[in-house]
Motif scaffolding. Structure first.
Motif, short mmCIF file in Angstrom:
data_model
loop_
_atom_site.label_atom_id
_atom_site.label_comp_id
_atom_site.label_asym_id
_atom_site.label_seq_id
_atom_site.Cartn_x
_atom_site.Cartn_y
_atom_site.Cartn_z
N LEU A 170 66.31 79.10 83.02
CA LEU A 170 67.37 78.69 82.11
C LEU A 170 66.73 77.80 81.05
CD1 LEU A 170 70.47 79.05 82.01
CD2 LEU A 170 70.66 76.92 83.28
N PRO A 171 67.03 78.03 79.78
CA PRO A 171 66.48 77.14 78.74
C PRO A 171 66.80 75.68 79.05
CG PRO A 171 67.54 79.04 77.73
CD PRO A 171 67.85 79.08 79.21
N GLU A 172 65.87 74.79 78.75
CA GLU A 172 66.01 73.38 79.11
C GLU A 172 67.29 72.76 78.55
OE1 GLU A 172 65.62 69.92 80.97
OE2 GLU A 172 64.43 71.71 81.38
N SER A 173 67.66 73.10 77.32
CA SER A 173 68.88 72.52 76.73
C SER A 173 70.11 72.93 77.53
CB SER A 173 69.03 72.92 75.27
OG SER A 173 69.16 74.34 75.16
N LEU A 174 70.15 74.18 77.98
CA LEU A 174 71.28 74.64 78.79
C LEU A 174 71.23 74.02 80.18
CD1 LEU A 174 71.53 78.45 77.90
CD2 LEU A 174 72.72 76.50 76.86
N SER A 175 70.04 73.87 80.72
CA SER A 175 69.90 73.27 82.04
C SER A 175 70.39 71.82 82.03
CB SER A 175 68.43 73.34 82.47
OG SER A 175 68.27 72.84 83.76
N ARG A 176 70.00 71.06 81.02
CA ARG A 176 70.46 69.66 80.90
C ARG A 176 71.97 69.59 80.77
NH1 ARG A 176 66.08 69.03 77.41
NH2 ARG A 176 67.47 69.23 75.63
N LEU A 206 81.30 76.14 82.11
CA LEU A 206 80.83 77.10 81.11
C LEU A 206 81.19 76.64 79.69
CD1 LEU A 206 81.60 80.67 82.52
CD2 LEU A 206 79.36 79.75 81.90
N VAL A 207 82.43 76.25 79.51
CA VAL A 207 82.89 75.82 78.19
C VAL A 207 82.15 74.55 77.76
CG1 VAL A 207 84.89 74.93 76.92
CG2 VAL A 207 85.13 76.94 78.40
N ALA A 208 81.98 73.60 78.66
CA ALA A 208 81.30 72.35 78.32
C ALA A 208 79.85 72.62 77.90
CB ALA A 208 81.34 71.39 79.50
N VAL A 209 79.15 73.46 78.64
CA VAL A 209 77.76 73.77 78.29
C VAL A 209 77.71 74.43 76.91
CG1 VAL A 209 75.73 75.17 78.90
CG2 VAL A 209 76.97 73.91 80.68
N SER A 210 78.61 75.36 76.67
CA SER A 210 78.67 76.03 75.38
C SER A 210 78.90 75.02 74.24
CB SER A 210 79.79 77.08 75.38
OG SER A 210 79.96 77.64 74.11
N GLN A 211 79.87 74.16 74.43
CA GLN A 211 80.21 73.19 73.39
C GLN A 211 79.10 72.16 73.17
OE1 GLN A 211 84.00 71.71 74.74
NE2 GLN A 211 85.12 73.33 73.67
N HIS A 212 78.54 71.65 74.26
CA HIS A 212 77.54 70.59 74.12
C HIS A 212 76.18 71.08 73.63
CE1 HIS A 212 80.41 68.32 76.77
NE2 HIS A 212 80.27 67.55 75.71
N THR A 213 75.95 72.37 73.71
CA THR A 213 74.69 72.91 73.20
C THR A 213 74.88 73.71 71.92
OG1 THR A 213 74.87 74.91 74.56
CG2 THR A 213 73.65 73.04 75.51
N ASN A 214 76.14 73.80 71.48
CA ASN A 214 76.46 74.58 70.29
C ASN A 214 75.94 76.01 70.43
OD1 ASN A 214 77.72 74.91 67.81
ND2 ASN A 214 75.85 74.44 66.67
N THR A 215 76.19 76.58 71.60
CA THR A 215 75.75 77.93 71.93
C THR A 215 76.98 78.76 72.26
OG1 THR A 215 73.74 77.00 72.92
CG2 THR A 215 74.27 79.28 73.49
N LYS A 216 77.04 79.96 71.72
CA LYS A 216 78.18 80.84 72.01
C LYS A 216 78.33 81.01 73.52
CE LYS A 216 79.29 82.33 67.80
NZ LYS A 216 80.58 82.16 67.22
#
Length: 92
Positions: free
Chosen positions: A73-79, A46-56
Protein backbone atom coordinates in the motif's frame (compact mmCIF):
# COMPACT_ATOMS: atom_id res chain seq x y z
CA UNK A 1 -31.68 25.16 -15.31
CA UNK A 2 -28.21 26.22 -14.20
CA UNK A 3 -27.93 23.54 -11.52
CA UNK A 4 -29.31 20.72 -13.64
CA UNK A 5 -26.77 18.41 -15.22
CA UNK A 6 -27.12 17.37 -18.80
CA UNK A 7 -28.49 13.89 -19.40
CA UNK A 8 -25.19 12.99 -21.10
CA UNK A 9 -23.19 14.08 -18.05
CA UNK A 10 -25.49 12.19 -15.71
CA UNK A 11 -25.22 9.07 -17.88
CA UNK A 12 -21.42 9.28 -17.83
CA UNK A 13 -21.43 9.58 -14.03
CA UNK A 14 -23.68 6.52 -13.75
CA UNK A 15 -21.41 4.53 -16.08
CA UNK A 16 -18.36 5.51 -14.02
CA UNK A 17 -20.12 4.49 -10.80
CA UNK A 18 -20.99 1.09 -12.29
CA UNK A 19 -17.36 0.57 -13.35
CA UNK A 20 -15.85 1.49 -9.98
CA UNK A 21 -18.41 -0.01 -7.62
CA UNK A 22 -17.06 -3.59 -7.65
CA UNK A 23 -13.56 -2.63 -6.46
CA UNK A 24 -15.06 -0.33 -3.82
CA UNK A 25 -17.21 -3.20 -2.56
CA UNK A 26 -14.17 -5.50 -2.49
CA UNK A 27 -12.14 -2.97 -0.51
CA UNK A 28 -15.05 -2.56 1.90
CA UNK A 29 -14.94 -6.31 2.50
CA UNK A 30 -11.15 -6.30 2.87
CA UNK A 31 -11.40 -3.70 5.63
CA UNK A 32 -14.17 -5.59 7.41
CA UNK A 33 -12.21 -8.85 7.30
CA UNK A 34 -8.71 -7.53 7.97
CA UNK A 35 -9.65 -5.12 10.76
CA UNK A 36 -12.79 -6.86 12.01
CA UNK A 37 -14.88 -3.73 11.73
CA UNK A 38 -18.58 -3.39 10.98
CA UNK A 39 -19.73 -2.22 7.54
CA UNK A 40 -20.39 1.43 8.52
CA UNK A 41 -16.92 1.73 10.04
CA UNK A 42 -15.28 0.19 6.98
CA UNK A 43 -17.12 2.67 4.76
CA UNK A 44 -16.11 5.61 6.99
CA UNK A 45 -12.48 4.47 6.86
CA UNK A 46 -12.54 4.28 3.05
CA UNK A 47 -14.03 7.76 2.78
CA UNK A 48 -11.62 9.21 5.35
CA UNK A 49 -8.56 7.79 3.57
CA UNK A 50 -9.84 9.14 0.26
CA UNK A 51 -10.48 12.59 1.68
CA UNK A 52 -7.29 12.88 3.71
CA UNK A 53 -5.07 11.83 0.83
CA UNK A 54 -7.03 13.66 -1.86
CA UNK A 55 -7.29 10.36 -3.74
CA UNK A 56 -10.37 9.20 -5.60
CA UNK A 57 -12.29 6.59 -3.63
CA UNK A 58 -11.97 3.97 -6.36
CA UNK A 59 -8.19 4.42 -6.43
CA UNK A 60 -7.96 3.96 -2.65
CA UNK A 61 -10.14 0.87 -3.01
CA UNK A 62 -8.00 -0.55 -5.83
CA UNK A 63 -4.83 -0.08 -3.77
CA UNK A 64 -6.39 -1.85 -0.78
CA UNK A 65 -7.53 -4.76 -2.93
CA UNK A 66 -4.08 -4.98 -4.56
CA UNK A 67 -2.52 -5.10 -1.08
CA UNK A 68 -4.21 -8.47 -0.57
CA UNK A 69 -2.17 -9.74 -3.54
CA UNK A 70 1.15 -8.68 -2.02
CA UNK A 71 1.45 -5.23 -3.57
CA UNK A 72 2.45 -2.73 -0.87
CA UNK A 73 0.00 0.00 0.00
CA UNK A 74 1.45 3.43 -0.84
CA UNK A 75 2.83 5.07 2.31
CA UNK A 76 0.43 8.03 2.15
CA UNK A 77 -2.55 5.66 2.04
CA UNK A 78 -1.07 3.47 4.75
CA UNK A 79 -0.63 6.47 7.09
CA UNK A 80 -4.16 7.72 6.39
CA UNK A 81 -5.55 4.20 6.92
CA UNK A 82 -3.85 3.89 10.31
CA UNK A 83 -5.13 7.33 11.32
CA UNK A 84 -8.68 6.53 10.20
CA UNK A 85 -8.69 3.21 12.05
CA UNK A 86 -7.48 4.97 15.22
CA UNK A 87 -10.42 7.41 15.16
CA UNK A 88 -13.38 6.73 17.43
CA UNK A 89 -16.50 5.51 15.61
CA UNK A 90 -18.68 8.45 14.59
CA UNK A 91 -22.46 8.44 14.71
CA UNK A 92 -24.42 5.36 15.34
Amino acid sequence: MGDAESPQSELEQLRRAMETRPVIDQAHGVLMARYRCPPPTAWSVLVAVSQHTNTKLHKVAAALVESTQGKPLPESLSRALRAALDQPVQGG
